[in-house]
Design a protein around this motif. Structure first.
Motif, PDB file in Angstrom:
ATOM      1  N   THR A 166     -13.170 -38.791 -21.631  1.00 13.57           N
ATOM      2  CA  THR A 166     -12.549 -37.841 -22.559  1.00 13.57           C
ATOM      3  C   THR A 166     -12.337 -36.498 -21.881  1.00 13.57           C
ATOM      4  N   GLY A 167     -13.354 -36.044 -21.136  1.00 18.97           N
ATOM      5  CA  GLY A 167     -13.223 -34.782 -20.408  1.00 18.97           C
ATOM      6  C   GLY A 167     -12.107 -34.822 -19.385  1.00 18.97           C
ATOM      7  N   LEU A 168     -11.991 -35.956 -18.678  1.00 22.97           N
ATOM      8  CA  LEU A 168     -10.923 -36.101 -17.682  1.00 22.97           C
ATOM      9  C   LEU A 168      -9.547 -36.121 -18.343  1.00 22.97           C
ATOM     10  N   LEU A 169      -9.426 -36.858 -19.455  1.00 23.40           N
ATOM     11  CA  LEU A 169      -8.152 -36.933 -20.165  1.00 23.40           C
ATOM     12  C   LEU A 169      -7.693 -35.555 -20.610  1.00 23.40           C
ATOM     13  N   LEU A 170      -8.591 -34.796 -21.239  1.00 20.41           N
ATOM     14  CA  LEU A 170      -8.242 -33.460 -21.713  1.00 20.41           C
ATOM     15  C   LEU A 170      -7.969 -32.512 -20.563  1.00 20.41           C
ATOM     16  N   THR A 171      -8.689 -32.691 -19.465  1.00 19.94           N
ATOM     17  CA  THR A 171      -8.455 -31.859 -18.278  1.00 19.94           C
ATOM     18  C   THR A 171      -7.052 -32.075 -17.733  1.00 19.94           C
ATOM     19  N   PHE A 172      -6.642 -33.336 -17.616  1.00 21.85           N
ATOM     20  CA  PHE A 172      -5.301 -33.641 -17.106  1.00 21.85           C
ATOM     21  C   PHE A 172      -4.209 -33.208 -18.086  1.00 21.85           C
ATOM     22  N   ARG A 173      -4.421 -33.459 -19.383  1.00 20.06           N
ATOM     23  CA  ARG A 173      -3.380 -33.159 -20.379  1.00 20.06           C
ATOM     24  C   ARG A 173      -3.177 -31.657 -20.582  1.00 20.06           C
ATOM     25  N   THR A 174      -4.207 -30.865 -20.278  1.00 21.48           N
ATOM     26  CA  THR A 174      -4.059 -29.408 -20.399  1.00 21.48           C
ATOM     27  C   THR A 174      -3.791 -28.745 -19.055  1.00 21.48           C
ATOM     28  N   GLY A 175      -3.552 -29.553 -18.025  1.00 24.19           N
ATOM     29  CA  GLY A 175      -3.236 -28.997 -16.713  1.00 24.19           C
ATOM     30  C   GLY A 175      -4.408 -28.303 -16.046  1.00 24.19           C
ATOM     31  N   PHE A 176      -5.606 -28.935 -16.116  1.00 24.26           N
ATOM     32  CA  PHE A 176      -6.828 -28.369 -15.526  1.00 24.26           C
ATOM     33  C   PHE A 176      -7.054 -26.941 -16.020  1.00 24.26           C
ATOM     34  N   LEU A 177      -7.065 -26.807 -17.334  1.00 25.19           N
ATOM     35  CA  LEU A 177      -7.162 -25.504 -17.979  1.00 25.19           C
ATOM     36  C   LEU A 177      -8.404 -24.727 -17.560  1.00 25.19           C
ATOM     37  N   GLN A 178      -9.524 -25.431 -17.355  1.00 17.46           N
ATOM     38  CA  GLN A 178     -10.755 -24.741 -16.995  1.00 17.46           C
ATOM     39  C   GLN A 178     -10.680 -24.086 -15.618  1.00 17.46           C
ATOM     40  N   ILE A 179      -9.660 -24.466 -14.820  1.00 20.98           N
ATOM     41  CA  ILE A 179      -9.436 -23.827 -13.529  1.00 20.98           C
ATOM     42  C   ILE A 179      -8.269 -22.844 -13.614  1.00 20.98           C
ATOM     43  N   THR A 180      -7.126 -23.339 -14.077  1.00 23.27           N
ATOM     44  CA  THR A 180      -5.915 -22.514 -14.094  1.00 23.27           C
ATOM     45  C   THR A 180      -6.007 -21.338 -15.067  1.00 23.27           C
ATOM     46  N   SER A 181      -6.777 -21.502 -16.146  1.00 20.75           N
ATOM     47  CA  SER A 181      -6.879 -20.429 -17.141  1.00 20.75           C
ATOM     48  C   SER A 181      -8.285 -19.831 -17.197  1.00 20.75           C
ATOM     49  N   PHE A 182      -9.091 -20.084 -16.162  1.00 21.28           N
ATOM     50  CA  PHE A 182     -10.468 -19.581 -16.192  1.00 21.28           C
ATOM     51  C   PHE A 182     -10.499 -18.057 -16.251  1.00 21.28           C
ATOM     52  N   LYS A 183      -9.685 -17.417 -15.426  1.00 21.63           N
ATOM     53  CA  LYS A 183      -9.638 -15.951 -15.420  1.00 21.63           C
ATOM     54  C   LYS A 183      -9.189 -15.420 -16.777  1.00 21.63           C
ATOM     55  N   THR A 184      -8.176 -16.057 -17.344  1.00 27.41           N
ATOM     56  CA  THR A 184      -7.673 -15.651 -18.669  1.00 27.41           C
ATOM     57  C   THR A 184      -8.747 -15.858 -19.729  1.00 27.41           C
ATOM     58  N   THR A 201     -13.354 -30.043 -22.814  1.00 28.79           N
ATOM     59  CA  THR A 201     -13.681 -30.755 -24.046  1.00 28.79           C
ATOM     60  C   THR A 201     -13.971 -29.770 -25.171  1.00 28.79           C
ATOM     61  N   LYS A 202     -14.781 -28.756 -24.863  1.00 30.19           N
ATOM     62  CA  LYS A 202     -15.139 -27.795 -25.907  1.00 30.19           C
ATOM     63  C   LYS A 202     -13.955 -26.906 -26.272  1.00 30.19           C
ATOM     64  N   PHE A 203     -13.118 -26.589 -25.290  1.00 31.81           N
ATOM     65  CA  PHE A 203     -11.894 -25.849 -25.590  1.00 31.81           C
ATOM     66  C   PHE A 203     -11.074 -26.607 -26.629  1.00 31.81           C
ATOM     67  N   ALA A 204     -10.936 -27.911 -26.435  1.00 29.42           N
ATOM     68  CA  ALA A 204     -10.156 -28.740 -27.362  1.00 29.42           C
ATOM     69  C   ALA A 204     -10.793 -28.755 -28.748  1.00 29.42           C
ATOM     70  N   GLU A 205     -12.120 -28.860 -28.802  1.00 33.80           N
ATOM     71  CA  GLU A 205     -12.809 -28.885 -30.086  1.00 33.80           C
ATOM     72  C   GLU A 205     -12.581 -27.602 -30.880  1.00 33.80           C
ATOM     73  N   VAL A 206     -12.734 -26.470 -30.209  1.00 30.92           N
ATOM     74  CA  VAL A 206     -12.572 -25.180 -30.895  1.00 30.92           C
ATOM     75  C   VAL A 206     -11.125 -24.981 -31.333  1.00 30.92           C
ATOM     76  N   THR A 207     -10.190 -25.323 -30.462  1.00 29.79           N
ATOM     77  CA  THR A 207      -8.767 -25.177 -30.777  1.00 29.79           C
ATOM     78  C   THR A 207      -8.377 -26.017 -31.990  1.00 29.79           C
ATOM     79  N   LEU A 208      -8.818 -27.257 -32.013  1.00 26.94           N
ATOM     80  CA  LEU A 208      -8.511 -28.147 -33.138  1.00 26.94           C
ATOM     81  C   LEU A 208      -9.194 -27.684 -34.422  1.00 26.94           C
ATOM     82  N   ALA A 209     -10.409 -27.129 -34.293  1.00 32.46           N
ATOM     83  CA  ALA A 209     -11.133 -26.659 -35.475  1.00 32.46           C
ATOM     84  C   ALA A 209     -10.378 -25.530 -36.173  1.00 32.46           C
TER      85      ALA A 209
END
Length: 462
Positions: free
Chosen positions: A28-46, A113-121
């Protein structure tokens, strides 16, 4: 009776946290990582800029809501708790130093994974009859997947109600008891014979405090956590940094043992722990117990936030997992491993192992400060999980059931003051796994929605 419960729980636990669960959580973590374009890396600074910047934004929230800062403090209250102290100690003792490596791996994927949970909530939340924002996995399952999946939303809520008593309360109180007892015994203020009565008194006191805070509603919960969480985090980090700096010469060897132990634990633990899977299992399961990525519980607090931007609030999910696991859990592991205290590999351990790391470096006087920090950690977690349980209870049995639930939840503190540590942790770990199953299924099915919201946010900010 206890032996029977232990045996049944062991069978269920081994099934839930077996290879299929590891594949599901990591997948699940890998799926969300790929579908969001490695958000935890590309958007870490943001994410860090968006979240740390809002830490100092103390704007008042509207009726029936928390401010974004209060929401993240309440979520952190649930995550930054005894999982960081007793949970890490247990993972290192049972899984060896290599368990820390697998904690890091689960945290890297857990950020997304947690980014997705909070966003969906935020995206699928509702308002209840009291005008309060309510949301979380049960609501994004119901509103995101449709009526045919409402049974799974109810299943999540039921598991949630059962989970909070152990994960959110009993284990937390046990850590408070352990830390307070250690401090008092180190100064010979009490005897072993006096501890049972003292523990009962402490349990009753905690139950009263929990009831006062939780029955005050969302506003009071937010007010307590926004003051308690920053204090406890800073105090613990400073104490841990001191241990690391005073034992800096041992740090290189510690990191070698972490990386080596992840793949060949027998070479580090003297053959006591010989299975890489045990190390992986303990690292991942205790990591999830600590940062809650995959459980969906933290998103329940975020759903109370007075904000309309789901993705911006979702960045707090990345921030929380980073602070919880990469920073605080790592510090706990380093305190244990670099202080030179003997670790009984293959045996259950809890907060006392972490406390031993502090006292070995500073002396017995520091047990007072560690007891204070751990009490704050544990109490804040009890408050955060009380909110989670009440929302799950409200989803299944409507708002009239919330106050009776909160009273029962408060009284569990008394029971938790006298329960067996190993059994409590094992039961809590089992219920965590049961709770994660419907949430992970929903995250997989709604991953396209998360990806779409991320694209919209990025397009808006170009």
């Amino acid at each position: 009776m206890i032996e029977l419960i232990t045996q049944v729980n062991s069978v269920v636990n081994n099934f839930i946290w077996g290879i299929p669960a590891m594949i599901c959580i990591i997948g699940t973590g890998l799926l969300l990582t790929f579908r969001t374009g490695f958000l935890q890396i590309t958007s870490f600074k943001t994410a860090m800029k968006s979240t740390i910047g809002k830490v100092f934004d103390r704007k008042k929230a509207g009726e029936g809501a928390m401010s974004p800062f209060q929401a993240v403090c309440t979520a952190l209250a649930g995550t930054v708790g005894t999982g960081n102290i007793a949970g890490v100690a247990g993972a290192v003792a049972i899984g060896g130093p290599g368990a820390v490596f697998w904690m890091w791996c689960s945290a890297f994927l857990g950020m997304c994974t947690k980014f997705a949970e909070v966003t969906l909530a935020i995206h699928y939340r509702e308002k209840n009859e009291n005008g309060e924002y309510i949301g979380g996995p049960m609501y994004y399952i119901k509103n995101g997947l449709g009526k045919n999946w409402e049974w799974m939303a109810a299943l999540y809520a039921i598991f949630g109600v059962l989970t909070v008593f152990g994960t959110g309360n009993a284990t937390q109180v046990n850590t408070i008891i352990s830390s307070v007892n250690t401090a008092l015994l180190s100064f010979n203020l009490v005897t072993e014979a006096q501890l049972p009565r003292l523990n009962l008194i402490i349990g009753i006191g905690i139950a009263c405090l929990v009831a006062v805070v939780l029955l005050g509603g969302v506003k009071r919960i937010g007010q307590v956590t926004e003051r308690l969480v920053p204090f406890m985090a800073v105090l613990y980090i400073l104490l841990a940094l001191g241990v690391i700096l005073l034992n800096i010469q041992n740090i290189p060897a510690v990191f070698v043992s972490i990386f080596k132990g992840a793949f060949t634990p027998a070479g580090v633990t003297g053959g006591v722990i010989g299975s890489m899977f045990i190390s992986l299992k303990k690292g991942v399961s205790r990591g999830i117990f600590s940062n809650e990525a995959g459980l969906g519980t933290g998103s329940i607090a975020h759903a109370c936030s007075d904000t309309d931007n789901a993705v911006q609030q979702g960045y707090f999910g990345i921030f929380e997992v980073f602070m919880d696991t990469i920073v605080i859990c790592t510090m706990t592991a380093l305190v244990i491993l670099c202080s030179g205290i003997p670790v009984g590999y293959g045996q259950a351990a809890g907060a006392e192992l972490t406390i031993a790391g502090f006292t070995a470096t500073y002396g017995s006087w520091v047990s007072v400060f560690t007891a204070c920090a751990m009490c704050c950690f544990a109490f804040s977690t009890i408050i955060g999980w009380g909110l989670y349980g009440s929302r799950c209870m409200e989803f299944v049995f409507k708002s009239g059931s919330v106050k009776p639930f909160l009273l029962a939840y408060s009284l569990v503190s008394i029971v938790g003051a006298t329960m067996n540590l190993g059994l409590m942790w094992d039961i809590a770990e089992t219920f965590n796994g049961l709770m994660a199953i419907p949430n992970l299924i929903a995250l997989i099915m709604l991953s396209g929605v998360v990806a779409g919201l991320v694209k919209e946010e990025k397009a808006k900010n170009r």
